[in-house]
Design a protein around this motif. Structure first.
Motif, PDB file in Angstrom:
ATOM      1  N   ARG A 101      97.452 142.890  75.558  1.00 40.51           N
ATOM      2  CA  ARG A 101      98.095 143.069  74.176  1.00 40.51           C
ATOM      3  C   ARG A 101      99.462 142.838  73.859  1.00 40.51           C
ATOM      4  O   ARG A 101     100.131 142.363  73.075  1.00 40.51           O
ATOM      5  CB  ARG A 101      97.409 144.428  73.592  1.00 40.51           C
ATOM      6  N   GLY A 102     100.350 143.535  74.765  1.00 37.78           N
ATOM      7  CA  GLY A 102     101.792 143.376  75.072  1.00 37.78           C
ATOM      8  C   GLY A 102     102.445 142.085  75.001  1.00 37.78           C
ATOM      9  O   GLY A 102     103.121 141.623  74.630  1.00 37.78           O
ATOM     10  N   GLU A 103     101.706 141.295  76.029  1.00 33.73           N
ATOM     11  CA  GLU A 103     101.995 140.165  76.107  1.00 33.73           C
ATOM     12  C   GLU A 103     101.581 139.166  74.915  1.00 33.73           C
ATOM     13  O   GLU A 103     102.735 138.252  74.836  1.00 33.73           O
ATOM     14  CB  GLU A 103     101.471 139.442  77.482  1.00 33.73           C
ATOM     15  N   LEU A 104     100.686 139.385  74.491  1.00 35.59           N
ATOM     16  CA  LEU A 104     100.525 138.381  73.231  1.00 35.59           C
ATOM     17  C   LEU A 104     101.350 138.748  72.126  1.00 35.59           C
ATOM     18  O   LEU A 104     101.703 138.024  71.387  1.00 35.59           O
ATOM     19  CB  LEU A 104      99.029 138.770  72.681  1.00 35.59           C
ATOM     20  N   VAL A 105     101.484 139.966  71.985  1.00 36.39           N
ATOM     21  CA  VAL A 105     102.821 140.455  70.726  1.00 36.39           C
ATOM     22  C   VAL A 105     103.945 139.899  71.277  1.00 36.39           C
ATOM     23  O   VAL A 105     104.785 139.312  70.257  1.00 36.39           O
ATOM     24  CB  VAL A 105     102.813 141.864  70.677  1.00 36.39           C
ATOM     25  N   THR A 106     104.600 140.015  72.185  1.00 33.35           N
ATOM     26  CA  THR A 106     105.746 139.418  72.689  1.00 33.35           C
ATOM     27  C   THR A 106     105.728 137.922  72.765  1.00 33.35           C
ATOM     28  O   THR A 106     106.850 137.404  72.175  1.00 33.35           O
ATOM     29  CB  THR A 106     106.007 139.687  74.233  1.00 33.35           C
ATOM     30  N   LEU A 107     104.757 137.342  72.931  1.00 33.98           N
ATOM     31  CA  LEU A 107     104.601 135.664  72.698  1.00 33.98           C
ATOM     32  C   LEU A 107     104.929 135.216  71.264  1.00 33.98           C
ATOM     33  O   LEU A 107     105.530 134.629  70.833  1.00 33.98           O
ATOM     34  CB  LEU A 107     103.243 135.348  73.236  1.00 33.98           C
ATOM     35  N   ILE A 108     104.248 136.011  70.326  1.00 31.26           N
ATOM     36  CA  ILE A 108     104.103 135.948  68.936  1.00 31.26           C
ATOM     37  C   ILE A 108     105.822 136.304  68.468  1.00 31.26           C
ATOM     38  O   ILE A 108     106.090 135.428  67.486  1.00 31.26           O
ATOM     39  CB  ILE A 108     103.201 136.779  68.128  1.00 31.26           C
ATOM     40  N   GLU A 109     106.297 137.241  68.553  1.00 31.53           N
ATOM     41  CA  GLU A 109     107.613 137.729  68.315  1.00 31.53           C
ATOM     42  C   GLU A 109     108.438 136.701  68.933  1.00 31.53           C
ATOM     43  O   GLU A 109     109.416 136.157  68.003  1.00 31.53           O
ATOM     44  CB  GLU A 109     107.812 139.090  68.868  1.00 31.53           C
TER      45      GLU A 109
END
Length: 210
Positions: A101-109
């Motif tokens: 989840r953290g990796e996906l959030v970082t990618l989106i940001e």
């Protein structure tokens, strides 16, 4: 454009002031040089409309928009990609572990920052080229306006591009508007033929958007 128009308006207002002052010596001038025409002639013109509606303006602004269409398409694609990742995150919230989840959030940001930066750069580039185009067209239009002003013996010419209270003109009669006459004269001088609308519309001031 606003600064150049203001300079033109200042010159015309100064000319008007001089003509008003000269009327105090009408009797003396009439005695020495014969009758003097003291008729006060005032006209209005929408300079922005004249530039955008001219054949040359339509051609050049349409070319500018066409030039930025690939960039606009790229920004739209990036925005849609971010929207897709956000939907993926919402749909998989309960299935992802904290790391995923953290990796996906970082990618989106990260993609969102890149999109914002690219959008700002494109808008600034578009606006810079638009200003250059307006300046070039105004330089060509100014002598046409001056000639029409002189040939028709006007005392004052007011620009109605900006509505009151931003602009100087509170109210004016359509009969005083010479925009169409100057536009026709500018098209004749420029020699650029009328263009068929591209995609049924010309959008000369639209910056790239997401």
């Amino acid at each position: 454009m606003s600064q150049k128009i203001s300079q033109i308006m200042l010159l015309l207002v100064c000319g008007f002031s001089i003509s008003v002052l000269a009327q105090t010596n009408v009797t003396k001038d009439a005695q020495t040089n014969g009758p003097v025409d003291t008729t006060l002639r005032i006209a209005t013109i929408n300079m922005q409309q004249t530039i955008l509606a001219s054949n040359e303006g339509r051609r050049d602004f349409e070319a500018l928009n066409f030039k930025f269409e690939p960039k606009e398409a790229e920004l739209k694609r990036l925005s849609e990609e971010i929207d897709g990742l956000k939907k993926q995150l919402d749909a998989q919230q309960n299935m992802l572990n904290d790391e995923s989840r953290g990796e996906l959030v970082t990618l989106i940001e990260s993609k969102k920052k890149n999109l914002d930066r690219a959008t700002q750069d494109a808008q600034e580039d578009f606006e810079s080229q638009r200003r250059e185009l307006v300046s070039k067209l105004l330089t060509k239009l100014a002598p046409v306006v001056q000639k029409y002003f002189n040939d028709n013996h006007y005392s004052l010419l007011l620009d109605t591009s900006q509505p009151w209270p931003q602009g100087l003109v509170v109210m004016s009669s359509p009969a005083s508007d010479v925009t169409e006459q100057v536009l026709e004269a500018f098209n004749t001088v420029s020699g650029v033929p009328a263009l068929a609308p591209r995609n049924n519309a010309v959008k000369p001031t639209k910056p790239p958007t997401t």
